[in-house]
Design a protein around this motif. Structure first.
Motif, PDB file in Angstrom:
ATOM      1  N   UNK A  95      -0.940  12.010  -9.482  1.00 23.36           N
ATOM      2  CA  UNK A  95      -1.044  10.650 -10.020  1.00 23.36           C
ATOM      3  C   UNK A  95      -0.732   9.622  -8.925  1.00 23.36           C
ATOM      4  N   UNK A  96       0.342   9.868  -8.160  1.00 20.72           N
ATOM      5  CA  UNK A  96       0.717   8.941  -7.079  1.00 20.72           C
ATOM      6  C   UNK A  96      -0.384   8.839  -6.029  1.00 20.72           C
ATOM      7  N   UNK A  97      -0.980   9.991  -5.705  1.00 22.73           N
ATOM      8  CA  UNK A  97      -2.040  10.015  -4.689  1.00 22.73           C
ATOM      9  C   UNK A  97      -3.244   9.196  -5.159  1.00 22.73           C
ATOM     10  N   UNK A  98      -3.647   9.374  -6.420  1.00 20.06           N
ATOM     11  CA  UNK A  98      -4.780   8.613  -6.959  1.00 20.06           C
ATOM     12  C   UNK A  98      -4.471   7.114  -6.933  1.00 20.06           C
ATOM     13  N   UNK A  99      -3.248   6.754  -7.310  1.00 20.05           N
ATOM     14  CA  UNK A  99      -2.857   5.337  -7.305  1.00 20.05           C
ATOM     15  C   UNK A  99      -2.961   4.755  -5.894  1.00 20.05           C
ATOM     16  N   UNK A 100      -2.438   5.491  -4.904  1.00 20.71           N
ATOM     17  CA  UNK A 100      -2.480   4.982  -3.529  1.00 20.71           C
ATOM     18  C   UNK A 100      -3.906   4.910  -3.004  1.00 20.71           C
ATOM     19  N   UNK A 101      -4.736   5.897  -3.367  1.00 18.85           N
ATOM     20  CA  UNK A 101      -6.125   5.870  -2.895  1.00 18.85           C
ATOM     21  C   UNK A 101      -6.899   4.705  -3.509  1.00 18.85           C
ATOM     22  N   UNK A 102      -6.649   4.421  -4.791  1.00 16.44           N
ATOM     23  CA  UNK A 102      -7.316   3.272  -5.428  1.00 16.44           C
ATOM     24  C   UNK A 102      -6.937   1.977  -4.714  1.00 16.44           C
ATOM     25  N   UNK A 103      -5.657   1.871  -4.332  1.00 18.13           N
ATOM     26  CA  UNK A 103      -5.194   0.638  -3.700  1.00 18.13           C
ATOM     27  C   UNK A 103      -5.680   0.535  -2.258  1.00 18.13           C
ATOM     28  N   UNK A 104      -5.662   1.661  -1.523  1.00 12.04           N
ATOM     29  CA  UNK A 104      -6.015   1.610  -0.100  1.00 12.04           C
ATOM     30  C   UNK A 104      -7.519   1.638   0.149  1.00 12.04           C
TER      31      UNK A 104
END
Length: 602
Positions: free
Chosen positions: A352-361
Motif C-alpha cells: 500500500x505504501x509503495x503504491x501511494x509513493x508511486x502515485x505521488x512521484x
C-alpha cells in the motif's frame, strides 16, 4: 551468434529481505560487462527511486548475461532478481515459474530467516535446482560455520555444496558462476513444437504500449509473426522481440528455453494477463502452460484524489500501475467527505505504501488513503453470505448471525533473548501459540495463529523494535474464524465522517476511537462554537474530545457600571453561538485525514 539450448541457464536469486540479492546481481552484470561502466550504478536492476531509497526490491527484474566459463564455453545466463519482503512473495512465485534453478542467498551474520524457508519451499515445489550461497563473508560478524550448520540442520541442503561469496567485494563470485553453470540444468523444450510461452511479467511504454516479458518453453517467436493469447483469444502481430541487456535489445527471434520480451502494439492494459500462455493462432499448442499461483489481495483501502479534478488522472495512473503490478485490484468508490475515488486491494501495508509513493512521484498526484481493512465473511440470519471489506457496507448488527475474519500462520524466528517481549506482543495482538522449536542453542522458531487485521497495524515495526531488528517474520493465510466485529464511526459536530469509519474488534474499538478523536482535535481548526468529536459504535458513544470555541471578549467595552450589562452581553453571545452551531458546518481538512490514517501507533 545463436547459443544452443544446452548452454542456456535460467535462474533466479531468492532470499530473506536484505540478504544481498540485488548486490549479487550487480556483480554478475559487472563481471559479464553487459553494461557500460559509465552507465552502471549500484542496485542496477532496481529501477524505481523508491527501491533505491529503501534498499528493497519491489519488482522482479530480468537480464540476460553472456558468460565464458573456464573451459572456454560461452553460456547465456537469464537472471531474475526477486524481492525479499513477505508482501511481494507473489513476485518470487512468478520469477521461480520461469526458471530451472535458484540461488538461495543466506546472510553470513544473520543466518537462515523466515523468508529463507518460505522461498526455499516455493522453489522445491516447482522442482528447481537449489544452490545455497553464503553471502557477506567479508563482515566482521560473519559466522560461516553457524550458517553451514543451519543449511544442513534447518534447510536440509548439503552444506558442502554452499558457495561462500561477498557480493560487495566480488569475492567468490567467479566460483559461484562456475557452480551455477555446472549444477543448474539447461531448459527443456523443442523449437519444432508449436509455440508455447508464459507471460511472467509486463511493463508499460508510453510510446510503444505494453512490453510483455516471456519465457519460451517450445517453438520460435519472430518479428512479423501472429500470436494468440490463450486466456482471451486475442490475436496480435509481433512488432519486435528481444532480450533484456539492461536496456531492451532487439533480436531476430526468441527460441525455446529463452527469456525475453515481445512488443505487439497492445494498447489495452486489461488484454494482458500475467500467467497467460502465448501461442500461434494457426498452429496452437494443445494445453496452456500452468501459470504460477494466483495471489489475492488481503488489505483493502480507498484512494481519493485531494483535488477532485484529478479523478481521471488517478484512473489513468492506476491503469498503468496495474500493468506493472498484476496484484493490484481496484473498483470505483465514493464518499460524502472525499468525493469520488477507488476501492483498492493490496498484498500488505508495504505494498500500500509503495503504491501511494508511486502515485505521488511517478504521476504527480496528491491522494488520501482511508484506513486499511481486511476482507471479512458475513453470514446473515436470513442465511445470506457475502464478503465485506468496506466499513460503509457494514449491515445492521441485529441482522448478522456471524462474522468471520481471516487468520494467518505467522512464523517468527528470533534469538532466545527476545522471547518474552515477542510473546507479549503476539498475545496483545490476539495471537495463539501453535508451536515453539529451538533451532539451536540461541535461535527459536515460534508459530502463532493470529488475525490478519492485527498484523496490519504496525506489528512488523514493533516486532523489529522489541527484538532490536533480529527477529524475522513470515506469514501465510490460513482460514476464517468467528470474531466479534463492530463498525467504529467518527462524528464531527454530530455528523458521521464516512471516510474515517473502520471495522474493528469490539475490545479494541474504544482505544482506537480515543486515538482518532485526539488526532482530530489537534488538526481541525477552531470555530466560533464548540465542536464535539466523538467515536461511536452504533448509537453508543465510546470516546469524545471537544474543540473549544474561539472566544471574542464582548465585555471589553464595558468599563464599569452594573454587572447586569455584562451578563446581558454574554447571554446574547451564548444565543448567537447556539444558533451558529445549529447552522454551521465543520470542514475536516485533508491534513486531518492524513494524520488519522498515520496514527495507528500504540
Amino acid at each position: 551468434m545463436a547459443i544452443s539450448r544446452e548452454r542456456m541457464r535460467n535462474f533466479c536469486i531468492i532470499a530473506h529481505i536484505d540478504h544481498g540479492k540485488s548486490t549479487l546481481a550487480d556483480r554478475f552484470i559487472q563481471k559479464a560487462k553487459v553494461i557500460d561502466s559509465r552507465k552502471f550504478k549500484d542496485q542496477f536492476l532496481d529501477s524505481m527511486d523508491i527501491e533505491r531509497e529503501r534498499g528493497i526490491t519491489i519488482k522482479s527484474q530480468a537480464i540476460t548475461i553472456p558468460y565464458q566459463s573456464r573451459d572456454g564455453q560461452i553460456y547465456e545466463l537469464n537472471l531474475v532478481d526477486t524481492p525479499g519482503h513477505v508482501d511481494f512473495s507473489y513476485e518470487v512465485s512468478r520469477a521461480i515459474s520461469a526458471c530451472e534453478g535458484a540461488l538461495l542467498l543466506i546472510d553470513a551474520s544473520q543466518g537462515v530467516e523466515a523468508q529463507t524457508f518460505a522461498n526455499m519451499y516455493m522453489a522445491v515445489e516447482l522442482d528447481l535446482e537449489i544452490i545455497p550461497v553464503v553471502n557477506k563473508i567479508d563482515l566482521p560478524s560473519a559466522n560461516i560455520e553457524m550458517v553451514k550448520h543451519q543449511i544442513d540442520h534447518d534447510l536440509g541442503l548439503d552444506p558442502d555444496t554452499a558457495v561462500l561469496v561477498s557480493a560487495k567485494t566480488g569475492e567468490g563470485v567467479d566460483e559461484l558462476l562456475e557452480r551455477l553453470v555446472e549444477l543448474i540444468p539447461p531448459p527443456d523444450g523443442s523449437e519444432d513444437e508449436p509455440l508455447k510461452a508464459l507471460i511472467f511479467d509486463s511493463h508499460y511504454d508510453p510510446y510503444r504500449g505494453v512490453v510483455v516479458h516471456l519465457r519460451l518453453y517450445d517453438g520460435i517467436m519472430k518479428r512479423g509473426d501472429e500470436i494468440k493469447l490463450m486466456n482471451n483469444g486475442a490475436v496480435y502481430g509481433i512488432e519486435e522481440v528481444g532480450m533484456f541487456r539492461g536496456d531492451l535489445l532487439p533480436t531476430e527471434s526468441l527460441r525455446a528455453g529463452e527469456v525475453g520480451y515481445m512488443i505487439a502494439g497492445i494498447k489495452t492494459i486489461s488484454d494482458i494477463t500475467v500467467g497467460d500462455t502465448v501461442t500461434h493462432p494457426e498452429r496452437p499448442c494443445s494445453v496452456a502452460r500452468h501459470g504460477f499461483k494466483e495471489v489475492k489481495p488481503v488489505v483493502f483501502s480507498s484512494i481519493y484524489p485531494i483535488d477532485s479534478d484529478d479523478y481521471e488522472l488517478l484512473l489513468s495512473a492506476l491503469d498503468k500501475l496495474k500493468l506493472n503490478d498484476a496484484s493490484l485490484v481496484y473498483e470505483k468508490d465514493s464518499s460524502a467527505a472525499l468525493g469520488f475515488g477507488f476501492r483498492c486491494g493490496f498484498l500488505g501495508l508495504l505494498h500500500l505504501e509503495v503504491i501511494q509513493e508511486r502515485l505521488e512521484r511517478e504521476f504527480g498526484l496528491s491522494v488520501v488513503f482511508t484506513s486499511p481493512s481486511v476482507r471479512y465473511r458475513v453470514t446473515m440470519k436470513s442465511g445470506e453470505r457475502f464478503f465485506l471489506d468496506n466499513p460503509l457496507s457494514f449491515p445492521d448488527q441485529v441482522k448478522i448471525e456471524t462474522i468471520e475474519e481471516p487468520y494467518i500462520h505467522a512464523t517468527i524466528i528470533t534469538p532466545s533473548d527476545y522471547l518474552g517481549p515477542i510473546m507479549n506482543l503476539c498475545l496483545e495482538k490476539r495471537g495463539v501459540q501453535q508451536s515453539m522449536t529451538y533451532l539451536d542453542e540461541k535461535r527459536v522458531e515460534m508459530v502463532y495463529e493470529m488475525p490478519l487485521a492485527e498484523v496490519l497495524y504496525e506489528f512488523y515495526d514493533r516486532l523489529k523494535s522489541v527484538s532490536r531488528g533480529y527477529a524475522s517474520f513470515d506469514y501465510e493465510l490460513s482460514d476464517l474464524k468467528v470474531t466479534d466485529l463492530v463498525r467504529l464511526d467518527i462524528l464531527v459536530n454530530g455528523e458521521i465522517v464516512d471516510a474515517l469509519s473502520q471495522l474493528v474488534f469490539r475490545e479494541n474499538a474504544a482505544y482506537r476511537a480515543r486515538i482518532i478523536c485526539k488526532k482530530l482535535r489537534e488538526e481541525i481548526p477552531r470555530q466560533q462554537f464548540k465542536i464535539p468529536i466523538q467515536g461511536s459504535v452504533g448509537s453508543t458513544i465510546i470516546a469524545r474530545e471537544t474543540i473549544s470555541a474561539l472566544r471574542k471578549d464582548v465585555t471589553a467595552k464595558c468599563y464599569g457600571g452594573d454587572i447586569s450589562r455584562k451578563r446581558k452581553l454574554l447571554e446574547k453571545q451564548k444565543e448567537g453561538k447556539k444558533r451558529m452551531k445549529m447552522v454551521g458546518s465543520v470542514e475536516v481538512p485533508q491534513s486531518a485525514f492524513l494524520s488519522v490514517l498515520k496514527s495507528e501507533e500504540r
